[in-house]
Structure formats: structure tokens, C-alpha cells
Design a protein around this motif. Structure first.
Motif, PDB file in Angstrom:
ATOM      1  N   LEU A  84      21.040  20.835  -0.948  1.00 38.26           N
ATOM      2  CA  LEU A  84      21.857  20.648  -2.139  1.00 38.26           C
ATOM      3  C   LEU A  84      22.670  21.883  -2.538  1.00 38.26           C
ATOM      4  CD1 LEU A  84      19.164  18.744  -4.237  1.00 38.26           C
ATOM      5  CD2 LEU A  84      20.968  17.763  -2.821  1.00 38.26           C
ATOM      6  N   TYR A  85      22.359  23.044  -1.977  1.00 34.31           N
ATOM      7  CA  TYR A  85      23.080  24.272  -2.308  1.00 34.31           C
ATOM      8  C   TYR A  85      24.124  24.569  -1.234  1.00 34.31           C
ATOM      9  CZ  TYR A  85      20.084  25.924  -6.162  1.00 34.31           C
ATOM     10  OH  TYR A  85      19.445  26.096  -7.358  1.00 34.31           O
TER      11      TYR A  85
ATOM     12  N   ALA B 264      33.441  34.659   0.362  1.00 34.24           N
ATOM     13  CA  ALA B 264      34.351  34.371  -0.757  1.00 34.24           C
ATOM     14  C   ALA B 264      35.244  33.178  -0.425  1.00 34.24           C
ATOM     15  CB  ALA B 264      35.190  35.597  -1.069  1.00 34.24           C
ATOM     16  N   ALA B 265      35.724  33.108   0.808  1.00 35.63           N
ATOM     17  CA  ALA B 265      36.579  31.988   1.206  1.00 35.63           C
ATOM     18  C   ALA B 265      35.815  30.671   1.132  1.00 35.63           C
ATOM     19  CB  ALA B 265      37.107  32.218   2.623  1.00 35.63           C
ATOM     20  N   ARG B 266      34.541  30.698   1.516  1.00 37.17           N
ATOM     21  CA  ARG B 266      33.727  29.478   1.460  1.00 37.17           C
ATOM     22  C   ARG B 266      33.518  29.033   0.015  1.00 37.17           C
ATOM     23  NH1 ARG B 266      28.500  29.234   5.248  1.00 37.17           N
ATOM     24  NH2 ARG B 266      30.242  29.385   6.730  1.00 37.17           N
ATOM     25  N   ILE B 267      33.289  30.000  -0.872  1.00 31.71           N
ATOM     26  CA  ILE B 267      33.087  29.650  -2.284  1.00 31.71           C
ATOM     27  C   ILE B 267      34.384  29.160  -2.911  1.00 31.71           C
ATOM     28  CG2 ILE B 267      32.501  30.615  -4.549  1.00 31.71           C
ATOM     29  CD1 ILE B 267      30.494  32.451  -3.069  1.00 31.71           C
ATOM     30  N   LYS B 268      35.506  29.787  -2.568  1.00 28.29           N
ATOM     31  CA  LYS B 268      36.803  29.330  -3.089  1.00 28.29           C
ATOM     32  C   LYS B 268      37.102  27.903  -2.643  1.00 28.29           C
ATOM     33  CE  LYS B 268      38.964  33.920  -3.320  1.00 28.29           C
ATOM     34  NZ  LYS B 268      39.978  34.833  -2.715  1.00 28.29           N
ATOM     35  N   GLU B 269      36.789  27.595  -1.408  1.00 26.54           N
ATOM     36  CA  GLU B 269      37.001  26.235  -0.891  1.00 26.54           C
ATOM     37  C   GLU B 269      36.149  25.231  -1.667  1.00 26.54           C
ATOM     38  OE1 GLU B 269      36.644  23.767   3.355  1.00 26.54           O
ATOM     39  OE2 GLU B 269      36.152  25.898   3.261  1.00 26.54           O
ATOM     40  N   LYS B 270      34.901  25.632  -1.947  1.00 21.52           N
ATOM     41  CA  LYS B 270      34.019  24.758  -2.732  1.00 21.52           C
ATOM     42  C   LYS B 270      34.557  24.591  -4.147  1.00 21.52           C
ATOM     43  CE  LYS B 270      30.148  22.576  -3.814  1.00 21.52           C
ATOM     44  NZ  LYS B 270      29.842  21.227  -3.283  1.00 21.52           N
TER      45      LYS B 270
ATOM     46  N   LEU C  85      26.405  26.241  -7.006  1.00 21.59           N
ATOM     47  CA  LEU C  85      25.127  26.848  -6.663  1.00 21.59           C
ATOM     48  C   LEU C  85      25.113  27.163  -5.168  1.00 21.59           C
ATOM     49  CD1 LEU C  85      22.818  24.387  -8.640  1.00 21.59           C
ATOM     50  CD2 LEU C  85      23.721  26.587  -9.424  1.00 21.59           C
ATOM     51  N   CYS C  86      24.782  28.395  -4.830  1.00 23.91           N
ATOM     52  CA  CYS C  86      24.779  28.847  -3.431  1.00 23.91           C
ATOM     53  C   CYS C  86      23.427  29.465  -3.103  1.00 23.91           C
ATOM     54  CB  CYS C  86      25.872  29.889  -3.193  1.00 23.91           C
ATOM     55  SG  CYS C  86      27.496  29.469  -3.851  1.00 23.91           S
ATOM     56  N   ALA C  87      23.006  29.355  -1.850  1.00 25.00           N
ATOM     57  CA  ALA C  87      21.727  29.936  -1.419  1.00 25.00           C
ATOM     58  C   ALA C  87      21.885  30.641  -0.088  1.00 25.00           C
ATOM     59  CB  ALA C  87      20.663  28.833  -1.303  1.00 25.00           C
TER      60      ALA C  87
ATOM     61  N   ALA D 143      37.014  36.102  -9.630  1.00 24.27           N
ATOM     62  CA  ALA D 143      38.245  35.736  -8.932  1.00 24.27           C
ATOM     63  C   ALA D 143      38.031  34.558  -7.989  1.00 24.27           C
ATOM     64  CB  ALA D 143      38.773  36.938  -8.150  1.00 24.27           C
ATOM     65  N   MET D 144      36.847  34.447  -7.393  1.00 20.04           N
ATOM     66  CA  MET D 144      36.648  33.358  -6.429  1.00 20.04           C
ATOM     67  C   MET D 144      36.267  32.043  -7.106  1.00 20.04           C
ATOM     68  SD  MET D 144      32.996  34.500  -4.667  1.00 20.04           S
ATOM     69  CE  MET D 144      33.454  36.215  -4.521  1.00 20.04           C
ATOM     70  N   ALA D 145      35.811  32.074  -8.331  1.00 16.84           N
ATOM     71  CA  ALA D 145      35.476  30.842  -9.045  1.00 16.84           C
ATOM     72  C   ALA D 145      35.757  31.040 -10.529  1.00 16.84           C
ATOM     73  CB  ALA D 145      34.011  30.473  -8.811  1.00 16.84           C
TER      74      ALA D 145
END
Length: 547
Positions: A80-81, A99-105, A116-118, A138-140
Motif C-alpha cells: 500500500l505504500y 524525488a522524480a518517483r514522488i513527483k510522479e505519484k 505515504l512512502c516506505a 518542492a516535490m509534493a
């Protein structure tokens, strides 16, 4: 004479008993083992109704023990994370990729919803530093962001998450936790230890009963694929406790699970009856009462482990040069908490990575045992990563069992030597050979979801101590394959007071077995980690794979 309902034969059956028996056949009646030996020796147990199962040369062992992890949370994190794992656990190499992965999310998530990230590990990334609060924002910018550290003892939060939780520079964290500030008194975004992390997560979307069931199902499947018949929930909150019983009622849990109530987060009035370790909480023994769980420090790789001597190198610029970590409880407070649980009849398991924290824990255990001697209580030190030889000797004297996290030598070994501990201390991290010489029936674990569940990787690490970069870390602490197998079978049963019913394949014990494609006692030690699990049997029921 009882007759066998099942006869397993034509395989290599490693009984893991005190005689180190290796046989070719095993007879079962119902959910209990009737006998072991050759097919001919077991003939008196055979009837026309006996189901004969040809193992076809495979290897059968006692069902593997997971001796410390977070079973249902593992299903939640992996399923789920957002995956933030760096190499060798994942594929991320630097902060920019994460950061790119979080921005995409964030781009795919409605504004205002939590991300939520793990699995985040600053020291495994090329940058070797944490994100700044400005970078997190900046990323979220439009989402509360919670980035859980791989250690499980810290997380990064952006400004929106902190504001949503009402956390400011002058906020006081819950006891045992920290909201980190920089040298100017500003929030860094880093929150440390479960108390502070749980406080933040109270404001995030809560798990629903359906999601808890999904997590339990995912965890059960993942653990069975790695041969785990008895799993471990090392820190049960009241919410988690109730959802385990819901998952059991739904028939989702196929393994047996040890439930360890977590001090400070659990309503102990839910437990009816004695506090005997190993007591079945369900008639089928799928849910079992474990020790009460406490923390005395954090993690070495998160710089929250409490050491006697300073860390070798401190990457976090907000920490002083000669940083040693810190304790969760004062020695006096810890001793009082331990004494209360000890006098109430509890077995106790305390997380302690740094040798200073281990000193605190052993002091507390010794004080409690003086007040009420009971050296068969088998109190536990979870991880015990930097245990010194004098501490190992003290554990042996007190009847305390360490449960080691030996796969640290693989996942973080190079960084322990080069960054956290330095070469000398890193060479004896997870000192299994020292514990073996002291006669302690220690165990090994994966601390899943910190690392993926994999008892055979623990065996491989215990025997080889090879890092992810291919270096041998502390060859003097290597142990033989047999003893490494004991640490995930019979010694797991000893740790949890279940050696009379589990841990070895002997008459009268539960028919919980793991079937392997190859024999770990006969393959080259470097190959042990690659052995495939063919099947898992719990209470003589095939719950995974095939015979």
C-alpha cells in the motif's frame, strides 16, 4: 496403536533434534507427528487409509520460525505504500530518482491527499544525506508527504504534513520520540522513533478493516513463499490486535503468528487469562501470545542506536561530531517498567541495537530477576547488534536470549564498516559465534518490512557474512550451517517457550514442516540463499506450494 493419516517418504528429512537426526520418512496422525525414521521402521503406523506422499528427493525440515518482524505491517508497506527502496533492496540510486518517483505519484494523486512512502534509506543513496524540508515541499507542494525510513525508526515529512499534524518548532513530541530541529531551531522534517511517527500517522488516512485484511493476506502469502510456518508481529497495538482476530475469523492467516503487545500502545485488558508465553489465543494455535515488546533505542543506520562510543562517521550535519545516539527510557524508568511486567508474569522482549542500550536492558533484566528469580523466563534482546563479549556472557548468566538481525551484514555491512561503526566494531556486528561459544540458543530474524522475509538468507548470512559488495565482514563471527538452521527452527521454539510442540520433527510435536528443493546441509554454503521453498505444511495442511 494410532495409525498414520499421512506418510511422507523418499526425501531427506532433517529433524533438527538434539541427535541431529536425518531420516527418510515421517508419519503423521491428525496434526501431530507419530514417528520418524525409515519407511520400514514406520510400517507399524501404516494402514490402508494412510495417504502416502512421495517427497521425490526433496528436503523436509521443521517449519521455519520468523523470530522477529512486523507481519501485518509488512503486507501494508509492500502493498500500500509507494516503493522508496534503494539498492540492494530496490532500484533507486540517488535522491533525484526518488524525488522524480514522488513527483510522479503526486501528479496522479488528488490534491490534499497523503502520499505515504516506505523504504527510504539516505545512506544507501549516492547523495548520502536527507532531503531538506524545502526539497520535500518542492516535490509534493499540495500533498502531505510521509517518507518512512528503512530503519523503521524515523521518517521525513514535508511542511504540509507537519502543518496538518499541528507540529511546529516548539511542539513537544510524544515521550520517546523527537521532532528534529536544525541549529537555528527550525523543523527539518525529520521525525524520530515510533512514538513520533505514530503521532503523525494518526492524521493520515487510516487503515480500514478491508485494508487490514488485504495486508494480512499479502503478508501470509509472502512469508509462506519463504517457508515461514510461525511468523511474528513484534509490536502489536490495540488496533492491530483486533484486526488479527478479524483476519483469523476470515480464514486469511495460514501461518501461525506470535503477537507481542507493545508497551504504551496496547490495551492490556484485551488479554484474558494468564500471560504465559506461547499460550494459544485461538483453538487452532494460529494466534499465539508472545512477550511484551519495548524499545530502548533506535537503529544504527538511522543514527538513533545508543552506543557507548561515538559513531565512526556522522553524515547528518544536524548532529554533533561525536554523536552516540540516545536512549528511549532513562535506566531508572526502564528498570521500573521491566520489573512491573516481570512481576506480572510476562516474558519481555526489548529492542536494543547499541551497546549502551544493551547495557540498560541487561541492567533492567538483572534487577527484575533479583526481585523475582526466574531464569526460565527467557527475556529477549531484539537485534543486539553491537553486543560485546562481556554482554554476551552476561546474557548467558541471566538466561537472556538475543535475537540477531544478521542480514545486516549483507544489506548494510559495507556502510557499517565505512560509515556507522568503523571496521573493528562492524566486524563483530551480530556476534553469532560469540553467542554460540557462550551456549546461548540465539535466533535470527529479518525484521520485515525493514528487509524482506527470508530465513534462508539469514542462514546464508550467518554462515558467510558476505556484504552486498562481496566483502567478508567479520569472518571470526561465522557459524556452521547446522547452528544457523537451529536459529530459524528449534531455537526459535525455545525463544518462545514452544520447544515441546514445535521447532523439531519429533513424535508428539505439531506437523509444521517446510519442504525445500535442496538440502542446505549438503549444498555449497554460498548457494543456501538460492534454495527454493517447494511447500509449507501447517498442522499437516499443505498451505503453500506442493509436496
Amino acid at each position: 496403536m494410532l495409525k498414520a493419516s499421512h506418510l511422507y517418504h523418499n526425501g531427506t528429512i532433517i529433524c533438527m533434534d538434539s541427535r541431529r537426526s536425518v531420516v527418510s520418512a515421517l508419519a503423521v496422525h491428525g496434526d501431530r507427528i507419530l514417528g520418524v525414521g525409515t519407511k520400514e521402521e514406520l510400517e507399524p503406523f501404516i494402514s490402508p487409509d494412510t495417504k502416502r506422499i512421495d517427497l521425490a528427493g526433496k528436503t523436509m525440515m521443521p517449519g521455519f520460525y520468523d523470530c522477529h518482524s512486523h507481519f501485518i505491517r509488512a503486507g501494508m508497506y509492500y502493498g500500500l505504500y509507494l516503493n522508496a527502496f534503494a539498492r540492494p533492496l530496490g532500484d533507486l540510486q540517488n535522491l533525484d530518482e526518488l524525488a522524480a518517483r514522488i513527483k510522479e505519484k503526486a501528479a496522479a494523486t488528488p490534491k490534499g491527499e497523503w502520499i505515504l512512502c516506505a523504504g527510504y534509506d539516505d545512506t544507501a543513496l549516492a547523495d548520502r544525506r536527507h532531503f531538506t524540508l524545502a526539497e520535500l515541499d518542492a516535490m509534493a507542494p499540495d500533498h502531505p508527504l510521509f517518507l518512512r525510513h528503512i530503519s523503521g525508526h524515523s521518517a521525513l515529512c514535508n511542511s504540509m504534513a507537519l502543518k496538518t499534524c499541528g507540529i511546529g518548532p516548539k511542539s513537544v513530541a510524544p515521550a520517546g520520540g523527537l521532532f528534529k530541529l536544525d541549529g537555528d531551531g527550525n523543523l527539518t522534517g525529520l521525525v524520530e522513533e515510533p512514538a513520533a511517527m505514530d503521532y503523525v500517522l494518526k492524521f493520515a488516512p487510516q487503515m480500514t478493516p478491508e485494508l487490514w485484511l488485504k495486508s494480512a493476506e499479502a503478508a501470509s502469502s509472502a512469508y509462506l513463499k519463504k517457508g515461514v510456518a510461525t511468523a511474528h508481529e513484534g509490536g502489536v497495538t490495540t488496533e492491530i490486535w483486533n484486526n488479527y482476530f478479524n483476519a483469523h475469523a476470515a480464514g486469511i492467516i495460514k501461518n501461525r503468528i506470535q503477537l507481542l503487545p507493545r508497551h504504551g500502545s496496547f490495551d492490556f485488558s484485551l488479554i484474558k487469562g494468564p500471560h504465559e508465553p506461547g499460550r494459544w489465543l485461538t483453538d487452532d494455535g494460529k494466534l499465539v501470545l508472545g512477550p511484551v515488546k519495548l524499545f530502548q533505542d533506535g537503529s544504527i543506520q538511522g543514527y538513533t542506536g545508543y552506543l557507548c562510543n561515538p559513531y565512526h562517521e556522522v553524515l547528518d550535519t544536524n548532529l554533533p561530531e561525536y554523536w552516540r545516539g540516545y536512549p528511549i527510557h532513562t535506566p531508572t524508568d526502564l528498570a521500573a517498567i521491566v520489573k512491573k511486567y516481570h512481576l506480572d508474569g510476562w516474558q519481555i522482549a526489548i529492542h536494543a541495537n547499541g551497546d549502551n542500550a544493551i547495557d540498560d536492558v541487561l541492567d533492567a533484566y538483572e534487577s527484575a530477576l533479583r526481585a523475582w528469580p526466574d531464569h526460565q523466563r527467557r527475556h529477549i534482546v531484539i537485534h543486539a547488534q553491537t553486543a560485546r563479549d562481556d554482554q554476551i556472557a552476561r546474557m548467558a548468566r541471566l538466561g537472556v536470549i538475543p535475537s540477531f538481525f544478521v542480514v545486516h551484514t549483507y544489506y548494510w555491512g559495507d556502510r557499517h564498516a565505512g560509515i556507522f561503526l568503523g571496521p573493528e566494531r562492524a566486524a563483530r556486528i551480530s556476534p553469532l559465534a560469540s553467542a554460540l561459544r557462550a551456549g546461548i540458543p540465539f535466533t535470527n530474524h529479518n525484521d520485515t518490512a525493514v528487509t524482506p522475509i527470508d530465513p534462508l538468507l539469514s542462514v546464508w548470512s550467518a554462515v558467510n557474512r558476505i556484504t552486498s559488495c562481496g566483502q567478508v565482514l567479520g569472518p571470526q563471527q561465522r557459524i556452521p550451517v547446522w547452528d544457523a538452521l537451529c536459529s530459524i527452527t528449534i531455537w526459535g521454539a525455545v525463544q518462545f517457550h514452544e520447544e515441546k510442540i514445535k521447532g523439531s520433527l519429533e513424535p508428539g510435536k505439531l506437523a509444521d514442516m517446510t519442504i525445500l528443493a535442496e538440502n542446505p546441509l549438503s549444498v555449497p554454503s554460498e548457494h543456501i540463499r538460492d534454495i527454493q521453498v517447494s511447500g509449507v505444511i501447517v498442522a499437516n495442511d499443505l498451505v503453500y506450494g506442493e509436496y
